[in-house]
Scaffold this motif. Structure first.
Motif, mmCIF file in Angstrom:
data_model
loop_
_atom_site.group_PDB
_atom_site.id
_atom_site.type_symbol
_atom_site.label_atom_id
_atom_site.label_comp_id
_atom_site.label_asym_id
_atom_site.label_seq_id
_atom_site.Cartn_x
_atom_site.Cartn_y
_atom_site.Cartn_z
ATOM 1 N N GLY A 175 -22.076 46.140 -22.671
ATOM 2 C CA GLY A 175 -21.655 44.472 -22.639
ATOM 3 C C GLY A 175 -20.624 44.368 -22.110
ATOM 4 N N LEU A 176 -19.067 45.432 -21.893
ATOM 5 C CA LEU A 176 -17.833 44.795 -21.273
ATOM 6 C C LEU A 176 -17.920 45.225 -19.905
ATOM 7 N N LEU A 177 -18.452 46.137 -19.019
ATOM 8 C CA LEU A 177 -19.267 46.120 -17.850
ATOM 9 C C LEU A 177 -20.230 44.568 -17.713
ATOM 10 N N PHE A 178 -21.165 44.512 -18.244
ATOM 11 C CA PHE A 178 -21.914 43.390 -17.540
ATOM 12 C C PHE A 178 -20.340 42.480 -17.916
ATOM 13 N N ASN A 179 -19.858 42.194 -18.289
ATOM 14 C CA ASN A 179 -19.470 41.134 -18.958
ATOM 15 C C ASN A 179 -18.037 41.093 -17.655
ATOM 16 N N PHE A 180 -17.734 41.604 -17.448
ATOM 17 C CA PHE A 180 -16.409 42.460 -16.655
ATOM 18 C C PHE A 180 -16.651 41.914 -15.347
ATOM 19 N N ALA A 181 -18.236 42.346 -14.802
ATOM 20 C CA ALA A 181 -18.768 41.505 -14.030
ATOM 21 C C ALA A 181 -19.160 40.931 -13.452
ATOM 22 N N PHE A 182 -20.112 39.974 -14.675
ATOM 23 C CA PHE A 182 -20.219 39.045 -14.358
ATOM 24 C C PHE A 182 -19.249 37.964 -14.049
ATOM 25 N N TYR A 183 -18.406 37.675 -15.235
ATOM 26 C CA TYR A 183 -17.466 36.711 -15.440
ATOM 27 C C TYR A 183 -16.343 36.781 -13.801
ATOM 28 N N GLY A 184 -16.570 38.202 -13.448
ATOM 29 C CA GLY A 184 -15.791 38.363 -12.370
ATOM 30 C C GLY A 184 -15.901 37.678 -11.215
ATOM 31 N N MET A 185 -17.782 38.134 -11.290
ATOM 32 C CA MET A 185 -18.236 37.358 -9.981
ATOM 33 C C MET A 185 -17.760 35.891 -10.040
ATOM 34 N N ILE A 186 -18.230 34.948 -11.231
ATOM 35 C CA ILE A 186 -17.802 33.910 -11.143
ATOM 36 C C ILE A 186 -16.593 33.613 -10.969
ATOM 37 N N PHE A 187 -15.233 34.164 -11.418
ATOM 38 C CA PHE A 187 -14.491 33.648 -10.900
ATOM 39 C C PHE A 187 -13.420 33.341 -9.806
#
Length: 191
Positions: free
Chosen positions: A97-109
């Motif tokens: 979950g941490l890896l997914f959220n880091f990658a997904f919200y990093g992509m959005i940012f």
């Protein structure tokens, strides 16, 4: 959430803990940890890791994380029982979950900054360009629960990780012509 639907033992302990203020110190420490970590990671690129403000923020982040762990260890009814993190399934799920959220919200940012600053898109057009990624994630969240009942969690997680990591860095398609200012997140479309 209707607290009457919870298990009676959980309902009593949760209600008592929040009335007595038992969960607030841990929650405040956790909020401070996340806020400080986010600030440090955002500002370190501009200011540099040796900047006194970054070092102070990193130190305060570490102190608030230690305060959270100590509070949870000493609490009679912890908000997050630390023994949960020692179990393999829970720690594995938390790491994924941490890896997914880091990658997904990093992509959005980073994509929103790239679309606005490098491609000159307005905030509205940037939001529209990012909408497919957000919408696909919303629908995938709903569908994954239904699929997990049929196949189990492990095949879905492994498939999702393989699909998500098959072409790192290819989440954004380049514009078809230089200077046209059009790019669309294609990560959800690759699935």
């Amino acid at each position: 959430m209707d607290h009457r639907r919870l298990h009676p033992g959980l309902r009593r302990s949760a209600a008592h803990r929040w009335r007595a203020g038992g969960g607030r110190p841990a929650q405040c420490a956790l909020i401070a940890t996340v806020a400080l970590l986010t600030t440090v990671l955002n500002e370190a690129g501009r200011r540099g890791w040796a900047d006194p403000l970054i070092l102070t923020g990193a130190g305060l982040c570490l102190l608030s994380a230690v305060a959270f762990v100590l509070r949870e260890r000493l609490a009679r009814t912890p908000v997050l029982p630390l023994r949960l993190l020692c179990s393999r399934p829970m720690s594995g799920a938390a790491a994924i979950g941490l890896l997914f959220n880091f990658a997904f919200y990093g992509m959005i940012f980073t994509a929103s900054l790239s679309f606005q600053h490098h491609r000159g898109l307005s905030a509205l057009r940037t939001g529209l360009a990012l909408f497919p990624a957000v919408a696909m994630t919303m629908f995938a969240s709903v569908l994954s629960g239904r699929l997990a009942r049929r196949t189990g969690h492990r095949p879905l997680v492994v498939t999702g990780m393989l699909l998500g990591g098959r072409r790192p860095g290819s989440g954004l398609r380049p514009a078809s012509r230089p200077g046209c200012g059009r790019a669309w997140p294609s990560a959800p479309l690759r699935i």
